[in-house]
Write an enzyme that holds these catalytic residues in place. Structure first.
Site, PDB file in Angstrom:
ATOM      1  N   LYS A 199      -6.204   5.004   1.711  1.00 41.37           N
ATOM      2  CA  LYS A 199      -5.092   4.461   0.940  1.00 41.37           C
ATOM      3  C   LYS A 199      -5.532   3.943  -0.422  1.00 41.37           C
ATOM      4  O   LYS A 199      -4.914   4.256  -1.451  1.00 41.37           O
ATOM      5  CB  LYS A 199      -4.433   3.341   1.755  1.00 41.37           C
ATOM      6  CG  LYS A 199      -3.436   2.481   1.007  1.00 41.37           C
ATOM      7  CD  LYS A 199      -2.746   1.535   1.968  1.00 41.37           C
ATOM      8  CE  LYS A 199      -3.706   0.582   2.632  1.00 41.37           C
ATOM      9  NZ  LYS A 199      -4.171  -0.483   1.735  1.00 41.37           N
ATOM     10  N   THR A 200      -6.611   3.159  -0.449  1.00 45.36           N
ATOM     11  CA  THR A 200      -7.069   2.596  -1.722  1.00 45.36           C
ATOM     12  C   THR A 200      -7.503   3.699  -2.676  1.00 45.36           C
ATOM     13  O   THR A 200      -7.265   3.631  -3.883  1.00 45.36           O
ATOM     14  CB  THR A 200      -8.225   1.606  -1.481  1.00 45.36           C
ATOM     15  OG1 THR A 200      -7.793   0.591  -0.578  1.00 45.36           O
ATOM     16  CG2 THR A 200      -8.665   0.959  -2.787  1.00 45.36           C
TER      17      THR A 200
ATOM     18  N   ASP B 154       0.742  -2.331  -2.995  1.00 48.81           N
ATOM     19  CA  ASP B 154      -0.041  -2.070  -1.784  1.00 48.81           C
ATOM     20  C   ASP B 154       0.425  -3.009  -0.671  1.00 48.81           C
ATOM     21  O   ASP B 154       0.959  -4.088  -0.937  1.00 48.81           O
ATOM     22  CB  ASP B 154      -1.528  -2.303  -2.098  1.00 48.81           C
ATOM     23  CG  ASP B 154      -2.430  -1.763  -1.000  1.00 48.81           C
ATOM     24  OD1 ASP B 154      -1.956  -0.972  -0.164  1.00 48.81           O
ATOM     25  OD2 ASP B 154      -3.616  -2.134  -0.980  1.00 48.81           O
ATOM     26  N   GLU B 155       0.218  -2.596   0.572  1.00 46.23           N
ATOM     27  CA  GLU B 155       0.581  -3.400   1.749  1.00 46.23           C
ATOM     28  C   GLU B 155       2.054  -3.822   1.678  1.00 46.23           C
ATOM     29  O   GLU B 155       2.409  -4.980   1.914  1.00 46.23           O
ATOM     30  CB  GLU B 155      -0.318  -4.633   1.853  1.00 46.23           C
ATOM     31  CG  GLU B 155      -1.808  -4.351   1.846  1.00 46.23           C
ATOM     32  CD  GLU B 155      -2.315  -3.681   3.117  1.00 46.23           C
ATOM     33  OE1 GLU B 155      -1.484  -3.361   3.993  1.00 46.23           O
ATOM     34  OE2 GLU B 155      -3.529  -3.459   3.237  1.00 46.23           O
TER      35      GLU B 155
ATOM     36  N   GLN C  39       1.209  -2.036  10.694  1.00 43.45           N
ATOM     37  CA  GLN C  39       0.266  -3.087  10.323  1.00 43.45           C
ATOM     38  C   GLN C  39       0.971  -4.288   9.689  1.00 43.45           C
ATOM     39  O   GLN C  39       0.359  -5.068   8.968  1.00 43.45           O
ATOM     40  CB  GLN C  39      -0.794  -2.525   9.375  1.00 43.45           C
ATOM     41  CG  GLN C  39      -1.628  -1.416  10.004  1.00 43.45           C
ATOM     42  CD  GLN C  39      -2.725  -0.915   9.092  1.00 43.45           C
ATOM     43  OE1 GLN C  39      -3.685  -1.624   8.798  1.00 43.45           O
ATOM     44  NE2 GLN C  39      -2.597   0.319   8.630  1.00 43.45           N
TER      45      GLN C  39
ATOM     46  N   ARG D 280     -10.037  -1.725  12.789  1.00 38.88           N
ATOM     47  CA  ARG D 280     -11.081  -2.156  11.843  1.00 38.88           C
ATOM     48  C   ARG D 280     -12.431  -1.549  12.225  1.00 38.88           C
ATOM     49  O   ARG D 280     -13.378  -1.588  11.430  1.00 38.88           O
ATOM     50  CB  ARG D 280     -11.238  -3.681  11.845  1.00 38.88           C
ATOM     51  CG  ARG D 280     -10.023  -4.533  11.460  1.00 38.88           C
ATOM     52  CD  ARG D 280      -9.376  -4.091  10.181  1.00 38.88           C
ATOM     53  NE  ARG D 280      -8.284  -3.172  10.444  1.00 38.88           N
ATOM     54  CZ  ARG D 280      -7.687  -2.423   9.531  1.00 38.88           C
ATOM     55  NH1 ARG D 280      -8.112  -2.459   8.279  1.00 38.88           N
ATOM     56  NH2 ARG D 280      -6.692  -1.618   9.841  1.00 38.88           N
TER      57      ARG D 280
END
Length: 726
Positions: A35-36, A218-219, A249, A597
Site C-alpha cells: 500500500k505505501t 491513507d488508512e 483493519q 503483522r
C-alpha cells in the site's frame, strides 16, 4: 526517474492505482499488499504528469507513517513541495495560518489528556457541580465523542440520548469557554474547527482546494466524522480524492473511527474507481490463511481474495498454558531459542490486548536477560519532570495557558504559596486577563516584598525563555528553562537521576528539531510536534530489542516473529459492558491486524488461569481460536505445573476471610469512586483469594468490576440507597 521506471515491478492492480489521474479513487489494500509503495509511486506519478508537487497532500495517522512516506517520496526524486503529515498536524498548521478565521491567535496551546482533565475540572466547578458526580475524566470522554461526531455544545441536547447525557450540556459549554480563555485547543478541536471552517468558509475552502489539488488519505477506514468532512471538503470541487484502506483493519471505533466512511465511499463518489490490492508480500501462506479464516466471519467488510506467492513457512502455533506465568516463560524461552538459532531480538514482537498483560512478559524476558522495548511513547511526555519543563515552555509560547501557569508557578517551591495563587486567579478572573498578565503588575495582590520579588523573577524567567527561543533556538530555550527555573537543582537535591536523564532526553528531542529546521523553527511548532506524538512513534526498529505493544499500537508495523498472548474470552475479544455485534466485529478485526503483522512465524497463546488487575479466574479459549483452519494450525496444550490440590482459581479459606473483612459491602449499598463518581453495588462474589464486586455508576449507567482489596479509589458510603434513581 522517468514514468516507466516508476511503474517497473508493480502488479497490474498497483499500476492501475498509480496511473489513475483525475477523479475519486478507492484502493482496497489488504495487509502487506504494498500500500505505501502504491501511495508514494502514485504521488511521484502525479508530480511528473498532471500537477506540481506542491499541489499534492498525503494524509495519514501517525508521525512515523508520515515521515516514512515523505522519505520514500524523496527517494523517488520528487521535487520538494509534497505535504505529508497527519490529519492533526495539517489542522494545527492551517489553524495557525488562518487563526483569525477560526477565532484563535496563532500561538494557541494544544492540551493533552492531562491538561484537558484539568480544564474540565475547572469547568465542572464553574457549573457548581460535584467532580465526584461528574468526574472530569469521564466528562472529557463524553465531550470528545461529541466533537468526533461534529456536535457543538448548542447541538448537544439533540445528540444526548437521555437525561443523564443532557446534564453534560452546561459542562460542555463551560469547558469550551475555559479553553477559549486560555487560547487552547484539545486534540478533537483541531479536527472539529478545521472541518467547520471548510464547511462554512467558502473562500478559504476554495483557497485550500486550489493549494491541494490532489488529496491522498491513507488508512481511510480509521477516519472519524470530522476527518471525513476535512477530506471531502478539500476535494469537494475537483474530487481528486484517493483513499487507501481496508475495512478489515478498522480498529479504532472506540475513539470515533467510522468504518462506514470506507464502506460507503462509492455512495459519496458515484464515479469512483475501485482497485483491489489482494497480493500479500509480507506473510507466509500459512499465516495468511489463518488470518483470512478468522476475518471471514465478519459481515461489515468488502471481501478480498488474499493470496501470496511467498514460500511456505511453519504452521501457525496455538499454545494453551496452564497459567499466565507458564505462558510468559514459554514465550521468553521460545525467543531465547530464536536468538540461539541466529535470530535477532528486533525480529520479535509480543502483542496483547491490554497493557496489564505486559508485566509477566517483561519479568520473564528480564530473567532471560532478553532486551526489550515497550511501545508507550506518549507516557514519556506525561512524566512529571517532562510535564513541568513543558509547562514553562508552553506558558512562554502562550501566556494565556492557565493550566501550565498553575502547574509551575511554584514548582520548584519558590515562595509563591497557595493563598497568593488564589489571589492571582481571583484578580485575573475579575480583570478578564490571564494570570501571567496580572503578574506583570503584582502591586495589587497584597503580598510581601519577598513574594513580590519572587513573582517578578518568575515573570522575568518566562520572558527570557521567549527571548532565547526567538533569538537562538528551541533547544537553548528548553535548556534555559530546566536550568534557571530551579528544576535541575531540585532533581539533583532529591537525587532523582531518572528525572535528570528524561530532561536531557527532552533537550535532545528539541536539538533534533533544531537540526531539522536549520532555517529556523519555532517554539510553538516544536510544542505542537511534541503534543501530537503517538504511542508507536517511539518504537525504534533499530534498537536491537524485542518489542512489546498493544494490538492497537501494532497497526502499520511488521515483524518476522509475532506472539499474541492472552487470546481468551474476555481479553480478545475484550469483554465490555454490552456484548454487541459491532464490538465483536471490531475485536475480530483487531485480532486480524495482529496476525497479519507476522512475516514468518505466528504464535497465539492462551492460558487456563489468569490474574488480571488483581483478579484471578479460570479462562476459556477465545472464539477466534475456534475460527482458525485446523489444517494450518499446530496446537499444543501444556500440562499444569501446580502443586496437586492447589486451586488458584478459588481459595475457599482465603475467600471466606476476605468476605468477612468486607462484610459491610452488600448489594444495594452506595459507593463513591474517585474517577467514576457515585455507584451502587449490583453483585458480589468470591474471586481467587478475594472478593469481586460489580458496581453500576449513576453518571452513565455503566457497570464495572472491581476486586475490593485492589480498589483503593472505591469508598463505601455510610448512607443507604434512598434517592438513587436507577
Amino acid at each position: 526517474m522517468g514514468v516507466e521506471e516508476l511503474l517497473e515491478g508493480l502488479t497490474e492492480p498497483q499500476k492501475e492505482a498509480v496511473t489513475h489521474a483525475h477523479g475519486p479513487l478507492l484502493i482496497l489494500a489488504g495487509p502487506g499488499s504494498g500500500k505505501t509503495r502504491v501511495i508514494t509511486h502514485r504521488t511521484a506519478y502525479l508530480a511528473r504528469t498532471v500537477t506540481e508537487a506542491r499541489h499534492i497532500l498525503a494524509l495519514t495517522f501517525t508521525n512515523k507513517a508520515a515521515n516514512e512516506m515523505a522519505e520514500r517520496i524523496r527517494h523517488l526524486a520528487v521535487e520538494p513541495g509534497v505535504t505529508c503529515c497527519t490529519f492533526h498536524s495539517l489542522c494545527a498548521r492551517l489553524l495557525r495560518t488562518y487563526a483569525d478565521r477560526a477565532g484563535l491567535t496563532p500561538n494557541f496551546s494544544i492540551f493533552d489528556q492531562a491538561d484537558q482533565t484539568a480544564a474540565m475540572k475547572l469547568a465542572v466547578q464553574r457549573c457548581e457541580l460535584s467532580t465526584d458526580n461528574y468526574p472530569p475524566a469521564k466528562m472529557v470522554e463524553a465531550v470528545s465523542q461529541a466533537k468526533n461526531d461534529m456536535v457543538l455544545p448548542e447541538d448537544y441536547g439533540q445528540y444526548a440520548r437521555d437525561w443523564s447525557a443532557r446534564s453534560i450540556i452546561p459542562i460542555y459549554q463551560a469547558y469550551q469557554k475555559v479553553l477559549a480563555e486560555q487560547n487552547a485547543l484539545d486534540f478533537d478541536d483541531l479536527l472539529l474547527k478545521m472541518a467547520w471552517l471548510l464547511g462554512e468558509d467558502a473562500e478559504l475552502r476554495d483557497q485550500l482546494q486550489d493549494r491541494y489539488r490532489f488529496v491522498l488519505v491513507d488508512e481511510y477506514q480509521d477516519t472519524n466524522h470530522a476527518q471525513y468532512l476535512i477530506a471531502r471538503g478539500l476535494a469537494l470541487d475537483h474530487e481528486n480524492l484517493c483513499v487507501t484502506g481496508d475495512p478489515d483493519q478498522s480498529i479504532y471505533g472506540w475513539r470515533g473511527a467510522n468504518i462506514h466512511n470506507i464502506l460507503e465511499f462509492e455512495e459519496d463518489f458515484p464515479k469512483a474507481k475501485i482497485v483491489r490490492l489482494e497480493k500479500n508480500y509480507r506473510s507466509t501462506p500459512q499465516i495468511l490463511a489463518a488470518a483470512d479464516a478468522v476475518i471471514r466471519h465478519n459481515r461489515k467488510r468488502k471481501h478480498k481474495e488474499l493470496w501470496t506467492d511467498n514460500g511456505s513457512g511453519p504452521p501457525v502455533h496455538v499454545i494453551e498454558a496452564d497459567d499466565a506465568q507458564q505462558e510468559a516463560a514459554l514465550v521468553a524461552e521460545t525467543i531465547a531459542e530464536h536468538i540461539e538459532g541466529g535470530g535477532k531480538y528486533d525480529d520479535v514482537a509480543v502483542f496483547y490486548r491490554i497493557n496489564a498483560l505486559s508485566r509477566l512478559i517483561e519479568e520473564a524476558l528480564r530473567k532471560r536477560h532478553i532486551p526489550y522495548q515497550v511501545a508507550r511513547g506518549v507516557s514519556f511526555f506525561q512524566r512529571k519532570e517532562v510535564k513541568d519543563t513543558l509547562a514553562y515552555l508552553r506558558l512562554a509560547a502562550n501566556p494565556k495557558d492557565r493550566v501550565s501557569f498553575l502547574r509551575i508557578v511554584n514548582v520548584p517551591t519558590r515562595g509563591i504559596g497557595d493563598t497568593t495563587v488564589e489571589r492571582i486567579i481571583e484578580r485575573a478572573d475579575e480583570a478578564g486577563l490571564s494570570p501571567l498578565e496580572i503578574l506583570t503588575d503584582p502591586s495589587g495582590l497584597r503580598v510581601s516584598a519577598h513574594t513580590g520579588e519572587r513573582i517578578s523573577w518568575f515573570v522575568g524567567l518566562i520572558g527570557e525563555i521567549v527571548r532565547i527561543a526567538a533569538d537562538e533556538n528551541v533547544s537553548a530555550a528548553v535548556r534555559h528553562a530546566i536550568l534557571h527555573s530551579g528544576l535541575r537543582a531540585s532533581w539533583s537535591q532529591a537525587k532523582d537521576d531518572d528525572a535528570a536523564r528524561n530532561a536531557d532526553e527532552l533537550i535532545a528531542d528539541a536539538a533534533e528539531y533544531d537540526r531539522d529546521h536549520p532555517e529556523g523553527g519555532s517554539l510553538v511548532d516544536w510544542l505542537q510536534q511534541v503534543s501530537l506524538m503517538s504511542e508507536v512513534d517511539s518504537v525504534d526498529p533499530e534498537m536491537g530489542a524485542v518489542t512489546l505493544m498493544t494490538l492497537h499500537a501494532a497497526k502499520g508495523l511488521e515483524f518476522n516473529r509475532v506472539f499474541i498472548i492472552g487470546v481468551e474470552d474476555g481479553l480478545l475479544p475484550y469483554r465490555r459492558q454490552e456484548d454487541r455485534e459491532a464490538d465483536m466485529e471490531e475485536e475480530r478485526r483487531l485480532c486480524f491486524v495482529g496476525m497479519t503483522r507476522a512475516r514468518q512465524s505466528l504464535t497465539l497463546t492462551c492460558s487456563r488461569f489468569r490474574v488480571v488487575r488483581g483478579r484471578g479466574s479460570r479462562s476459556s479459549r477465545s472464539v477466534f481460536l475456534a475460527e482458525l483452519p485446523r489444517e494450518q494450525i499446530e496446537w499444543l496444550s501444556l500440562p499444569s505445573e501446580r502443586v496437586p490440590g492447589e486451586n488458584r482459581g478459588y481459595d475457599e479459606a482465603a475467600a471466606e476471610a476476605m468476605a468477612t473483612r468486607y462484610a459491610d459491602w452488600q448489594c444495594g449499598r452506595l459507593v463513591r469512586h474517585e474517577d467514576y463518581g457515585l455507584g451502587k453495588i449490583i453483585w458480589l462474589r468470591p474471586a481467587g483469594r478475594g472478593v469481586c464486586a460489580g458496581i453500576r455508576f449513576k453518571i452513565d449507567g455503566s457497570e464495572r468490576t472491581f476486586v475490593l482489596e485492589q480498589a483503593a479509589k472505591l469508598q463505601l458510603l455510610e448512607y443507604d440507597d434512598s434517592g438513587w434513581d436507577s
